[in-house]
Design an enzyme around this catalytic site. Structure first.
Site, PDB file in Angstrom:
ATOM      1  N   ARG A 116      -6.556  -7.148   6.931  1.00 56.98           N
ATOM      2  CA  ARG A 116      -7.119  -8.440   6.520  1.00 56.98           C
ATOM      3  C   ARG A 116      -6.258  -9.167   5.501  1.00 56.98           C
ATOM      4  O   ARG A 116      -6.450 -10.356   5.244  1.00 56.98           O
ATOM      5  CB  ARG A 116      -8.522  -8.216   5.952  1.00 56.98           C
ATOM      6  CG  ARG A 116      -9.500  -7.551   6.926  1.00 56.98           C
ATOM      7  CD  ARG A 116     -10.887  -7.432   6.311  1.00 56.98           C
ATOM      8  NE  ARG A 116     -11.792  -6.676   7.167  1.00 56.98           N
ATOM      9  CZ  ARG A 116     -12.063  -5.387   7.001  1.00 56.98           C
ATOM     10  NH1 ARG A 116     -11.469  -4.722   6.017  1.00 56.98           N
ATOM     11  NH2 ARG A 116     -12.895  -4.766   7.797  1.00 56.98           N
ATOM     12  N   GLU A 293       2.993   2.911  -7.643  1.00 56.62           N
ATOM     13  CA  GLU A 293       3.325   2.365  -8.963  1.00 56.62           C
ATOM     14  C   GLU A 293       3.591   3.468  -9.978  1.00 56.62           C
ATOM     15  O   GLU A 293       4.472   3.341 -10.837  1.00 56.62           O
ATOM     16  CB  GLU A 293       2.205   1.457  -9.465  1.00 56.62           C
ATOM     17  CG  GLU A 293       2.520   0.752 -10.771  1.00 56.62           C
ATOM     18  CD  GLU A 293       1.532  -0.349 -11.094  1.00 56.62           C
ATOM     19  OE1 GLU A 293       1.756  -1.494 -10.660  1.00 56.62           O
ATOM     20  OE2 GLU A 293       0.520  -0.053 -11.763  1.00 56.62           O
TER      21      GLU A 293
END
Length: 343
Positions: A116, A293
């Site tokens: 999406r 990260e």
């Protein structure tokens, strides 16, 4: 009796360790939900640059000697290893553009728009990039998506092109985030290194709102996280699980994986190392706290970036007013995690 006592002691120590590991995360939570706390954090002083002149920097290129390290007295403009931290007012944009055009610099921009996220963000991301990212330099967009046919048709300026690469959609958004490291490494090897001198990797849920230009180009480029750049280091949410390859006790800064870059060789080395760490963690049934990260922060601690971008290059308006943010070059787009992320 002795075995029971020993077992109890081990369980107690595990409980204490778990509490210690949760402290930075808990403080981060309170920071995120408290506007007044974010305001107070904005008043905390940053370290000062210890260099008398930009000529003392470890230079990415000759034009770095023109940086005015003292034009921004209230922020840190260089690191302890003599790399510049780029803020508005420190550089002459025309001078940087001229030098990089002369040197023949060209840039690959990688972005993932899976599931999406493509419908929600990609069109705005690409259109805004055409107005602000590396204007005047050759740019190739590498869009990774599971539905290539849905990539919007963007009007591109001269010397700019787009390549759409199909990728598999993982069942977990965490895996999509982490596996991008291997995908980027692979496309650098197969394509980018033959066409571009530099690579910048972006999250798609961002919008360009100001110049993101050649002053950001360097051999290895990291970004100060907007929510952490004024917070004391002991509160950084590094991965503090000794079982993870991303484990860190301390570091220099907290870097945001939403934007990183550098020469194609440096970005390839970073993505390969992060992918290797992620896969070793998987083999040990471990997942780093903040996924790719966390691994990026570990890599940048061991291999210092040659250039650091200030939070002006990726700003979150929810933080509120900060006098040191003179221009927001990239803005966080609204996050719709519940609706967009797969379970």
């Amino acid at each position: 009796m002795r075995v029971t006592a020993t077992h109890g002691h081990v369980q107690k120590m595990k409980g204490i360790l778990k509490c210690v590991l949760c402290i930075p995360i808990t403080l981060c939570f309170f920071y995120m939900i408290s506007p007044s706390l974010r305001l107070l954090v904005g008043l905390l002083p940053m370290d000062e640059c210890s260099l008398e002149s930009a000529k003392m920097l470890v230079l990415d290129n000759s034009v770095d000697t023109s940086l005015n390290l003292w034009s921004r007295s209230n922020v840190q403009t260089c690191t302890s290893w003599k790399a510049p931290i780029i803020w508005e007012g420190m550089f002459d944009p025309d001078l940087y553009d001229q030098v990089h055009k002369t040197e023949g610099s060209s840039v690959a921009l990688t972005v993932f728009a899976v599931g999406r996220y493509l419908d929600a963000y990609l069109g705005t991301f690409l259109n805004s990039s055409e107005h602000h990212f590396m204007l005047g330099l050759p740019v190739t967009y590498y869009v990774f998506t599971d539905v290539p046919e849905k990539v919007p048709d963007i009007k591109l300026a001269p010397q700019r092109s787009i390549k759409v690469i199909k990728v598999k959609r993982s069942s977990r958004w965490q895996d999509i985030s982490m596996m991008r490291m291997k995908t980027i490494s692979d496309v650098i090897e197969s394509d980018i290194r033959h066409h571009c001198t530099h690579v910048f990797c972006f999250d798609v849920d961002q919008v360009f709102t100001g110049r993101f230009g050649s002053e950001a180009l360097g051999d290895s480029v990291a970004l100060l996280h907007a929510h952490y750049y004024r917070i004391p280091k002991r509160f950084f949410t590094y991965d503090r699980n000794p079982m993870s390859k991303a484990y860190m006790q301390t570091g220099d800064f907290y870097y945001h994986a939403a934007i990183f870059g550098g020469s194609w060789k440096s970005v390839k080395a970073l993505t390969e190392a992060c992918y290797q760490g992620i896969m070793e963690d998987k083999q040990n049934n471990v997942e780093a706290l903040w996924h790719d990260e966390s691994h990026l922060n570990k890599y940048m601690w061991l291999h210092k970036p040659s250039r650091v971008l200030s939070p002006e290059y990726c700003w979150d308006t929810s933080i509120g007013y900060r006098s040191d943010i003179k221009v927001a070059r990239v803005m966080w787009a609204p996050k719709y995690y519940d609706a967009l992320r797969t379970p």
